[in-house]
Design a protein around this motif. Structure first.
Motif, PDB file in Angstrom:
ATOM      1  N   GLN A  57      76.323  60.189  92.823  1.00  0.00           N
ATOM      2  CA  GLN A  57      76.016  61.527  93.331  1.00  0.00           C
ATOM      3  C   GLN A  57      74.505  61.783  93.335  1.00  0.00           C
ATOM      4  O   GLN A  57      73.975  62.411  94.265  1.00  0.00           O
ATOM      5  CB  GLN A  57      76.724  62.575  92.471  1.00  0.00           C
ATOM      6  CG  GLN A  57      78.237  62.597  92.629  1.00  0.00           C
ATOM      7  CD  GLN A  57      78.927  63.520  91.635  1.00  0.00           C
ATOM      8  OE1 GLN A  57      78.278  64.337  90.987  1.00  0.00           O
ATOM      9  NE2 GLN A  57      80.238  63.378  91.504  1.00  0.00           N
ATOM     10  N   GLN A  58      73.809  61.289  92.313  1.00  0.00           N
ATOM     11  CA  GLN A  58      72.357  61.461  92.264  1.00  0.00           C
ATOM     12  C   GLN A  58      71.678  60.732  93.422  1.00  0.00           C
ATOM     13  O   GLN A  58      70.733  61.238  94.031  1.00  0.00           O
ATOM     14  CB  GLN A  58      71.821  60.922  90.926  1.00  0.00           C
ATOM     15  CG  GLN A  58      72.273  61.711  89.718  1.00  0.00           C
ATOM     16  CD  GLN A  58      71.405  62.917  89.443  1.00  0.00           C
ATOM     17  OE1 GLN A  58      70.897  63.561  90.360  1.00  0.00           O
ATOM     18  NE2 GLN A  58      71.224  63.240  88.180  1.00  0.00           N
ATOM     19  N   ARG A  88      72.998  60.026  96.331  1.00  0.00           N
ATOM     20  CA  ARG A  88      73.304  60.772  97.549  1.00  0.00           C
ATOM     21  C   ARG A  88      72.476  62.055  97.623  1.00  0.00           C
ATOM     22  O   ARG A  88      72.043  62.469  98.706  1.00  0.00           O
ATOM     23  CB  ARG A  88      74.794  61.087  97.601  1.00  0.00           C
ATOM     24  CG  ARG A  88      75.688  59.844  97.739  1.00  0.00           C
ATOM     25  CD  ARG A  88      77.151  60.225  97.830  1.00  0.00           C
ATOM     26  NE  ARG A  88      78.014  59.045  97.889  1.00  0.00           N
ATOM     27  CZ  ARG A  88      78.912  58.725  96.953  1.00  0.00           C
ATOM     28  NH1 ARG A  88      79.065  59.508  95.881  1.00  0.00           N
ATOM     29  NH2 ARG A  88      79.643  57.635  97.074  1.00  0.00           N
ATOM     30  N   ARG A  89      72.231  62.681  96.460  1.00  0.00           N
ATOM     31  CA  ARG A  89      71.424  63.904  96.440  1.00  0.00           C
ATOM     32  C   ARG A  89      69.989  63.616  96.878  1.00  0.00           C
ATOM     33  O   ARG A  89      69.387  64.403  97.618  1.00  0.00           O
ATOM     34  CB  ARG A  89      71.440  64.519  95.035  1.00  0.00           C
ATOM     35  CG  ARG A  89      70.622  65.810  94.921  1.00  0.00           C
ATOM     36  CD  ARG A  89      71.180  66.708  93.830  1.00  0.00           C
ATOM     37  NE  ARG A  89      71.049  66.133  92.524  1.00  0.00           N
ATOM     38  CZ  ARG A  89      70.046  66.387  91.686  1.00  0.00           C
ATOM     39  NH1 ARG A  89      69.055  67.177  92.076  1.00  0.00           N
ATOM     40  NH2 ARG A  89      70.014  65.866  90.487  1.00  0.00           N
ATOM     41  N   LYS A 110      70.016  63.214 100.582  1.00  0.00           N
ATOM     42  CA  LYS A 110      70.248  64.509 101.220  1.00  0.00           C
ATOM     43  C   LYS A 110      68.980  65.361 101.210  1.00  0.00           C
ATOM     44  O   LYS A 110      68.734  66.145 102.138  1.00  0.00           O
ATOM     45  CB  LYS A 110      71.380  65.237 100.501  1.00  0.00           C
ATOM     46  CG  LYS A 110      71.763  66.564 101.144  1.00  0.00           C
ATOM     47  CD  LYS A 110      72.931  67.207 100.406  1.00  0.00           C
ATOM     48  CE  LYS A 110      73.304  68.537 101.050  1.00  0.00           C
ATOM     49  NZ  LYS A 110      74.447  69.178 100.329  1.00  0.00           N
ATOM     50  N   ASN A 111      68.153  65.198 100.164  1.00  0.00           N
ATOM     51  CA  ASN A 111      66.907  65.961 100.041  1.00  0.00           C
ATOM     52  C   ASN A 111      65.741  65.312 100.791  1.00  0.00           C
ATOM     53  O   ASN A 111      64.598  65.737 100.640  1.00  0.00           O
ATOM     54  CB  ASN A 111      66.547  66.138  98.573  1.00  0.00           C
ATOM     55  CG  ASN A 111      67.319  67.253  97.908  1.00  0.00           C
ATOM     56  OD1 ASN A 111      67.061  68.441  98.131  1.00  0.00           O
ATOM     57  ND2 ASN A 111      68.298  66.883  97.087  1.00  0.00           N
ATOM     58  N   LYS A 123      64.089  67.406  90.357  1.00  0.00           N
ATOM     59  CA  LYS A 123      65.307  67.921  90.986  1.00  0.00           C
ATOM     60  C   LYS A 123      65.783  67.073  92.163  1.00  0.00           C
ATOM     61  O   LYS A 123      66.947  67.175  92.570  1.00  0.00           O
ATOM     62  CB  LYS A 123      65.101  69.362  91.443  1.00  0.00           C
ATOM     63  CG  LYS A 123      64.044  69.515  92.543  1.00  0.00           C
ATOM     64  CD  LYS A 123      63.873  70.977  92.923  1.00  0.00           C
ATOM     65  CE  LYS A 123      62.827  71.147  94.020  1.00  0.00           C
ATOM     66  NZ  LYS A 123      62.626  72.584  94.382  1.00  0.00           N
ATOM     67  N   PHE A 124      64.899  66.203  92.688  1.00  0.00           N
ATOM     68  CA  PHE A 124      65.279  65.394  93.835  1.00  0.00           C
ATOM     69  C   PHE A 124      65.976  64.089  93.461  1.00  0.00           C
ATOM     70  O   PHE A 124      66.429  63.356  94.344  1.00  0.00           O
ATOM     71  CB  PHE A 124      64.060  65.094  94.700  1.00  0.00           C
ATOM     72  CG  PHE A 124      63.466  66.317  95.353  1.00  0.00           C
ATOM     73  CD1 PHE A 124      64.249  67.162  96.121  1.00  0.00           C
ATOM     74  CD2 PHE A 124      62.131  66.630  95.182  1.00  0.00           C
ATOM     75  CE1 PHE A 124      63.713  68.291  96.718  1.00  0.00           C
ATOM     76  CE2 PHE A 124      61.581  67.761  95.774  1.00  0.00           C
ATOM     77  CZ  PHE A 124      62.366  68.603  96.548  1.00  0.00           C
ATOM     78  N   ALA A 125      66.029  63.744  92.153  1.00  0.00           N
ATOM     79  CA  ALA A 125      66.710  62.532  91.682  1.00  0.00           C
ATOM     80  C   ALA A 125      66.171  61.271  92.360  1.00  0.00           C
ATOM     81  O   ALA A 125      66.913  60.326  92.632  1.00  0.00           O
ATOM     82  CB  ALA A 125      68.218  62.644  91.894  1.00  0.00           C
TER      83      ALA A 125
END
Length: 329
Positions: A149-150, A152-153, A156-157, A245-247
C-alpha cells in the motif's frame, strides 16, 4: 584425486577494493591476507590499525560491512582442516607483524562462520534482514500488505524514480543524508563526506549506484546500493522528513528489488534494525527470517594485550571493559 571446489568472491564486502574504499572508516590500512595450502585457498581482507598509545603494535578489524576470512578453493570435505591450518598461519603472521588482537564481523548470508567460528570467541551483535529475490513475485510473495500500500501511495502521489550510476547526484544524497543523520543522532562512524563517497564511486565503479525518489522534480528520498555476485545491498539511505507522507522510501526499495531481479540478484540485503520503527519498516519488505550478525574476537598476543589494557583502565577508570579490544573501550 579429488578436484578442489572453487567459489571465488561471492559478495562485495570481501573484495580488496571494498576494503581500500572503506579503510579510513576504521583509521587503518587495508590488507588482504592470502593463504595458499595443499587443501585449498583462503582470502581474508582486514584493516590493520595502530594500537592507541603505541608506536609499534597493531590490531585488526574487518572492513565496514560483514566479511571475514573466506574459503575460495578447497578439497571437498576438508574445509575445517583448511581453516585450522589458516588459523595457525595467521597466528604466525600476527606474531611477525606485531598484531595483538583481531576482530571479525562475519558475513551471515555467505556463512563463513561455519568454517572459522570455532577459532574465535563469538558474540551476537544484531540481525540482518533481507528480501528473497528468487521468490518469484517479490511484490506479492515478500512484501507485506501494508508495504504494498505504501508503494502504491508513493506512485499515486506522483513520486518518480531515477537511477544514478556515476555519483552525479551526490550533492542531493549528502543533503538528505545529513538531514536524516541530525534527526536521528547517527553515530560519527556512519557519517560519510561527499569526497569520501565520490572516491568510492571511483574505487567501486560498476558496483554501486544511487536510487533517488523525486516529487515535482525535487529529490526527497535516496539510497546508495552496492552489489556483487548474487547479492544487492541497501547500503546507505535517507529521507527528507518534510516529505515522509509520500512514502517515497518504500518506492525506492521496491525499485531496488526490481533492479535486482532484472540483473540476476538472488537477495537484497536490508541491513540491521537498531530501532523498532526501522525494524517494522524493513520487515514490511520481507517474509524471510532474519539472519544473526555474529562477531569473532581473538587475542593474538596475550601478554602485550593485557599490559596495554591494564594501562588503559588505570589511566581511565571509566573504560568500558566489556568492549573488545579493552584498550579501545
Amino acid at each position: 584425486m579429488s578436484v578442489s571446489i572453487k567459489t571465488g568472491i561471492p559478495d562485495i564486502f570481501f573484495l580488496p577494493e571494498w576494503a581500500e574504499a572503506y579503510e579510513s572508516q576504521d583509521d587503518g590500512v587495508a590488507v588482504s591476507f592470502e593463504f595458499a595450502h595443499s587443501l585449498g585457498r583462503i582470502h581474508y581482507p582486514f584493516i590493520k590499525r595502530l594500537v592507541p598509545g603505541t608506536t609499534a603494535y597493531f590490531d585488526t578489524i574487518t572492513p565496514f560491512g560483514l566479511n571475514g576470512p573466506l574459503i575460495t578453493e578447497c578439497q571437498p570435505g576438508h574445509e575445517k582442516d583448511l581453516a585450522a591450518a589458516f588459523d595457525e598461519a595467521f597466528q604466525q603472521y600476527c606474531t611477525d607483524n606485531r598484531i595483538i588482537a583481531e576482530y571479525i564481523r562475519f558475513n551471515p548470508w555467505v556463512g563463513n562462520i561455519e568454517h572459522f567460528g570455532e577459532f574465535y570467541g563469538i558474540d551476537k551483535r544484531g540481525i540482518a534482514m533481507y528480501v528473497d529475490l528468487s521468490a518469484g513475485d517479490y511484490f506479492m510473495d515478500e512484501f507485506k500488505s501494508g508495504t504494498r500500500q505504501q508503494v502504491r501511495r508513493a506512485l499515486k502521489n506522483g513520486v518518480t524514480i531515477e537511477f544514478d550510476f556515476t555519483g552525479e547526484t551526490l550533492d542531493d544524497f549528502c543533503r538528505i543524508y545529513e538531514l536524516m543523520a541530525k534527526r536521528n543522532s547517527i553515530p560519527e562512524y556512519y557519517l560519510f563526506s561527499r569526497s569520501f563517497l565520490e572516491e568510492s564511486f571511483r574505487k567501486l565503479a560498476g558496483k554501486q549506484f544511487i536510487i533517488n525518489a523525486l516529487h515535482e522534480g525535487k529529490r526527497i528520498s535516496t539510497a546508495l546500493m552496492v552489489h556483487h555476485g548474487d547479492y544487492l545491498h541497501y547500503h546507505l539511505a535517507a529521507n527528507d522528513p518534510a516529505y515522509f507522507k509520500f512514502a517515497a522510501n518504500s518506492l525506492v526499495l521496491s525499485e531496488a528489488c526490481r533492479w535486482g531481479v532484472d540483473n540476476g540478484k538472488k537477495q537484497l540485503h536490508l541491513g540491521g534494525a537498531s530501532t523498532e520503527p526501522l525494524y517494522r519498516f524493513k520487515g514490511g519488505f520481507t517474509k524471510t527470517e532474519p539472519l544473526d550478525i555474529l562477531t569473532g574476537k581473538k587475542i593474538r598476543n596475550a601478554a602485550v594485550y593485557e599490559k596495554i589494557s591494564r594501562a588503559k583502565v588505570a589511566a581511565d577508570p571509566e573504560t568500558n571493559t566489556a568492549h573488545f579490544p579493552i584498550y579501545r573501550g
